[in-house]
Design a protein around this motif. Sequence first.
Motif, PDB file in Angstrom:
ATOM      1  N   THR A 117       0.840  -1.221   0.000  1.00 37.58           N
ATOM      2  CA  THR A 117       0.000   0.000   0.000  1.00 37.58           C
ATOM      3  C   THR A 117       0.862   1.254   0.000  1.00 37.58           C
ATOM      4  O   THR A 117       0.616   2.228  -0.735  1.00 37.58           O
ATOM      5  CB  THR A 117      -0.924  -0.009   1.227  1.00 37.58           C
ATOM      6  OG1 THR A 117      -1.722  -1.200   1.190  1.00 37.58           O
ATOM      7  CG2 THR A 117      -1.821   1.210   1.233  1.00 37.58           C
ATOM      8  N   SER A 118       1.905   1.272   0.835  1.00 33.10           N
ATOM      9  CA  SER A 118       2.789   2.437   0.901  1.00 33.10           C
ATOM     10  C   SER A 118       3.489   2.667  -0.431  1.00 33.10           C
ATOM     11  O   SER A 118       3.640   3.778  -0.932  1.00 33.10           O
ATOM     12  CB  SER A 118       3.825   2.244   2.020  1.00 33.10           C
ATOM     13  OG  SER A 118       3.171   2.106   3.262  1.00 33.10           O
ATOM     14  N   CYS A 150       1.152   4.169  -2.857  1.00 31.68           N
ATOM     15  CA  CYS A 150       0.953   5.626  -2.576  1.00 31.68           C
ATOM     16  C   CYS A 150       2.126   6.438  -3.076  1.00 31.68           C
ATOM     17  O   CYS A 150       1.963   7.504  -3.687  1.00 31.68           O
ATOM     18  CB  CYS A 150       0.757   5.818  -1.062  1.00 31.68           C
ATOM     19  SG  CYS A 150      -0.793   5.157  -0.466  1.00 31.68           S
ATOM     20  N   VAL A 151       3.339   5.922  -2.811  1.00 28.63           N
ATOM     21  CA  VAL A 151       4.532   6.662  -3.273  1.00 28.63           C
ATOM     22  C   VAL A 151       4.554   6.719  -4.780  1.00 28.63           C
ATOM     23  O   VAL A 151       4.836   7.735  -5.409  1.00 28.63           O
ATOM     24  CB  VAL A 151       5.809   6.001  -2.717  1.00 28.63           C
ATOM     25  CG1 VAL A 151       7.032   6.622  -3.346  1.00 28.63           C
ATOM     26  CG2 VAL A 151       5.864   6.158  -1.204  1.00 28.63           C
ATOM     27  N   VAL A 157       2.023   6.516  -6.861  1.00 27.83           N
ATOM     28  CA  VAL A 157       0.983   7.458  -7.341  1.00 27.83           C
ATOM     29  C   VAL A 157       1.435   8.899  -7.147  1.00 27.83           C
ATOM     30  O   VAL A 157       1.255   9.766  -8.017  1.00 27.83           O
ATOM     31  CB  VAL A 157      -0.338   7.180  -6.603  1.00 27.83           C
ATOM     32  CG1 VAL A 157      -1.351   8.270  -6.912  1.00 27.83           C
ATOM     33  CG2 VAL A 157      -0.885   5.821  -7.017  1.00 27.83           C
ATOM     34  N   SER A 158       2.034   9.190  -5.973  1.00 30.72           N
ATOM     35  CA  SER A 158       2.510  10.557  -5.702  1.00 30.72           C
ATOM     36  C   SER A 158       3.560  10.975  -6.718  1.00 30.72           C
ATOM     37  O   SER A 158       3.557  12.110  -7.229  1.00 30.72           O
ATOM     38  CB  SER A 158       3.071  10.659  -4.287  1.00 30.72           C
ATOM     39  OG  SER A 158       2.065  10.372  -3.355  1.00 30.72           O
TER      40      SER A 158
END
Length: 449
Positions: free
Chosen positions: A27-28, A31-32, A34-35
């Motif tokens: 998940t992390s 997120c990274v 996507v960011s």
Amino acid sequence: AAAAAAGAAWAAAPETARSWTATLAVTSWLCVAVSVVLGSHLVGRARRTAAARRTEISALKAQLAQENAGLVHLVNVALPGIAQQVRDGTGADEAVANTAPSSGPHLRQVVQSFAVLVEDAVRQAADAESRRQQALGETRRGVAELEHLTNSTLPAAVGKLRDGTSAEIVLAELDWPRGAQARACAELFVRELAHSERRTAAAQAASAKSLSRVQAKAVGMLADLRDMQDRHGEEVLGDLLRLDHSTSQLGLITDRLALLMGGRSSRAWNRPIVMESILRGAVGRIAAYQRVRMHCSTDAAISGYAAEGVMHLLAELMDNAANFSPPIDEVHVYVEERTAGIVVTIEDSGLKMADAAMRHAEQAVSGRTNDLASLQGTRLGLAVVGRLAAKYGVGVSYRPSSRGGTGVVVLVPPQLLAQQRDPGPVLTGRTFGGGAPTVPGPAPAAEAP
């Protein structure tokens, strides 16, 4: 890096925690990822936007530079050219059409408005200049008329009015200003001056008539006194002589006023009078006759028509010398015959006249002062001397006296001297000084009415 860190965390985690550790790591990482993708997209978009802004700014700068160039051309070339064309008579629309078109509609509107304003300003300036030229022309004409009025017309009008011409004739004969105000002022001046001259002439005529009656009375009194001197004895002779002398002084005063008023002397002679009798008659008419010492070395005679005038002239000068010298000093009168005529010198011992006083006295005896208003009440005698000198051509001048006072030199011209050397009887009317006046000789040939 995120994936490696997640794998390390999963390997190090206990068996029981590996499932949720793997889930957290995935998940992390997502997120990274996507960011990062989103940040990259936003950065690219920002770069494209900045590039567009730079392009727009460049276009605006180019447009601004073009507008500035157009404005500079408008200020330095177009507007001065339009203004010059409008000043030369070109219409506003034509001037705008002849000028290179401006780059923008706003500047074209400015040019059009400027051309209209300049055209209006030029028209107003032309009107103002026309009015100024008209006013300047009227001012010059007014100044010329005023100069002509003051230098020529008014002096001529004054001369005609003093000669007796009526105001209507003067106004009809002379050239007067065309301006209504100046003409009205000049007409008012002429009419007022004519009225003043009529009043002055009437006053002088009335005074002269009154004085002629006083003169006749004085002459009659002298005749009566002389008759009484012949009929009475010596006991009253002294009193009669004093009355005779006072009456003679009164006659001098009345003759003085009559001459100033345009009249004539109270007596006239039809035969020549010798110079000695002229001097005696003059001395006998002044109050200080006893202080006068005469030195006469001629037997010349004055013609009868001028005898009374010369006698009166010398009496005034002797009286003036006696009045302005100390009461104890004598006044000496010297008479000599020269080629230029008879020279009579009257010298006193008073104070020397100041330069201003001597100039005033010389102006008075010159005969050029005819205005009674300019005469001082105590200096009427010199004005009478001036009139008599101008009438008979007698020269009168002042100089310092050898006795410390003032000397008066009187030159009687040869045309006043009698051609014959055998005149009528000597008038023994007055002594040479120091004694009482004696009875005069023959009576005058004519007397004033």
